[in-house]
Design an enzyme around this catalytic site. Structure first.
Site: not given
Ligand code: S3P
Length: 434
Positions: A23, A394, A318, A349, A168, A94, A122
């Protein structure tokens, strides 16, 4: 697809260092690309997801180059990204797709985004909805990639309450806000990882965060300038979690995992493992790049099943696949609930792990919003496979850990997805098991 069988192993010992936080690495590249001038990044995760972000930013004018162990970025300034001359390929990532959509939403050009088969399934509506309110428009079939993004310039500020607990989505709106005149506000009913807020402050942006009636209010007034910055990326707690579970379940293990980021919005897995009876000691607690970090000493321990508090889910979103492996080997029953979000990650998952663990001899009940797992009380699972990993790193790594304590080993259909987040995972297993 590179199939692989993970065999039972002896104790995991010594010291290992996991790669940089995924992240934080994405954000480090995006924010240095938006700063006006030269920045350096140390400890960047050189995984495929992060490299997809780098490639997209290069196509929009940033210069990003590796210099020894560090990365040097010459940014274009907020509002200075250029129209790319081809589709931005987000691969499996994503985070790249959703955060870059936020950036593009307030730039006055059109871009298209594509991704692999997993990412193309997604949901993107969760970001296109608020970004449309800011003036951007999107063309896609069913709010999935491939998608065409027409940014708005100027975009309009909004106040947006997150309908799903998603860092996100929060980050997409905050990134759009950087080049939007006026104050954009995100209301977060449930806290999610706060790397965007912490790091933007490090780049000199005034990010106002307050609490009201248990909700977090985050606002940014644009247009904002980012100052070039030297960033140090701490080790990824999500990657470290595979080894924390491995050392907990492999008898005789005593392993130190160095430089693990322990931001309180990310450390839920360690809290739950401790509730299960894991022996995890934090050594040399310190701060790296504005984030709390420690070395973790993990020794084998008998684990007990728990009912996982759903309120912890955002801080370990995660880590459920690997927690399910720990649960499958624990004494008693582990119950998880309110985990619908896991169905829209790199794979579904809940379904993928229920099928995978059942296939190697665990006792698992799949519910709509979680798994209920009867542990084996420390007895090795039978093993088997090949397990379908569904382009999900994962799932592959979790089942690798299950293989280490199985009777016959666990085969996965492909270890290729591991390179998205943890390119040296297999080497570190060999190193710790030596
Ligand atoms: C992330 C937020 C998470 C996480 C992803 C990375 C980020 O997703 O699952 O691997 O870097 O902001 P969500 O915020 O959609 O849950």
């Amino acid at each position: 697809m590179t199939a692989h069988r993970f065999l039972p192993t002896g104790p995991l010992t010594g010291r290992i260092r996991v790669p940089g936080d995924k992240s934080i690495s994405h954000r480090a590249l995006m924010f240095t690309a938006l700063a006006m001038g030269r920045s350096r990044i140390e400890g960047l995760l050189e995984g495929e997801d992060v490299l997809a972000t780098a490639a997209a930013l290069r196509m929009m004018g940033a210069s990003i180059a590796q210099e020894g162990d560090a990365w040097v970025v010459d940014g274009v300034g907020v509002g200075g990204l250029l129209e790319p001359d081809g589709p931005l390929d987000m691969g499996n990532s994503g985070t790249s797709a959703r955060l870059l959509m936020g950036l593009l939403a307030s730039h006055g050009f059109t871009a298209s985004m594509v991704g692999d088969a997993s990412l193309s399934k997604r949901p993107m509506g969760r970001v296109t909805e608020p970004l449309s309110q800011m003036g951007a428009s999107f063309q896609s079939a069913g709010n999935r990639l491939p998608i065409i993004i027409e940014g708005a310039h100027p975009a309009v500020p909004i106040e947006y309450r997150l309908p799903v607990a998603s860092a996100q989505v929060k980050s997409a709106v905050l990134l759009a806000a950087l080049n939007t005149p006026g104050t954009t506000r995100v209301i977060e009913p449930v806290p999610t990882r706060d790397h965007t807020e912490r790091m933007l402050r490090g780049f000199g942006v005034d990010v106002a965060v307050s609490e009201q009636d248990g909700e977090r209010l985050i606002s940014i007034t644009g247009p904002a300038d980012l100052e070039p910055c030297d960033v140090v990326v701490p080790g990824d707690p999500s990657s470290a979690a595979f080894f924390a579970v491995a050392a907990s379940v492999v008898p005789g293990s005593d392993l130190v995992i160095e430089n693990v980021g322990l931001n309180p919005t990310r450390d839920g897995i360690y809290k739950v493992l401790e509730q299960m009876g894991a022996n995890i000691e934090e050594l040399d607690s310190r701060e790296v790049g504005g984030e709390p970090v420690a070395d973790l000493r993990v020794r084998h321990a008998r684990l007990s099943g728990v009912e996982v508090d759903p309120a912890l889910a955002p801080s370990m979103i995660d880590e459920f696949p690997v927690l399910f492996v720990a649960a499958a080997l624990a004494d008693g029953t582990t119950v998880t609930s309110r985990l619908e979000e896991l169905r829209v990650k790199e794979s579904d998952r809940l379904a993928a792990m229920a099928t995978a663990l059942s296939a190697i001899g665990a006792s698992v009940e799949e519910r709509e919003d979680g798994l209920v797992i009867q542990g084996s009380a420390g007895a090795p699972l039978a093993g088997g496979g090949p397990i379908a990993t569904h382009l999900d790193h994962r799932i592959a790594m979790s089942m690798a850990i299950a293989g280490l304590v199985s009777r016959d080993g666990v085969a996965v259909d492909s270890v290729d997805p591991i390179a998205t987040s943890f390119p040296n995972f297999m080497d570190l297993i060999d190193e710790a098991a030596r």
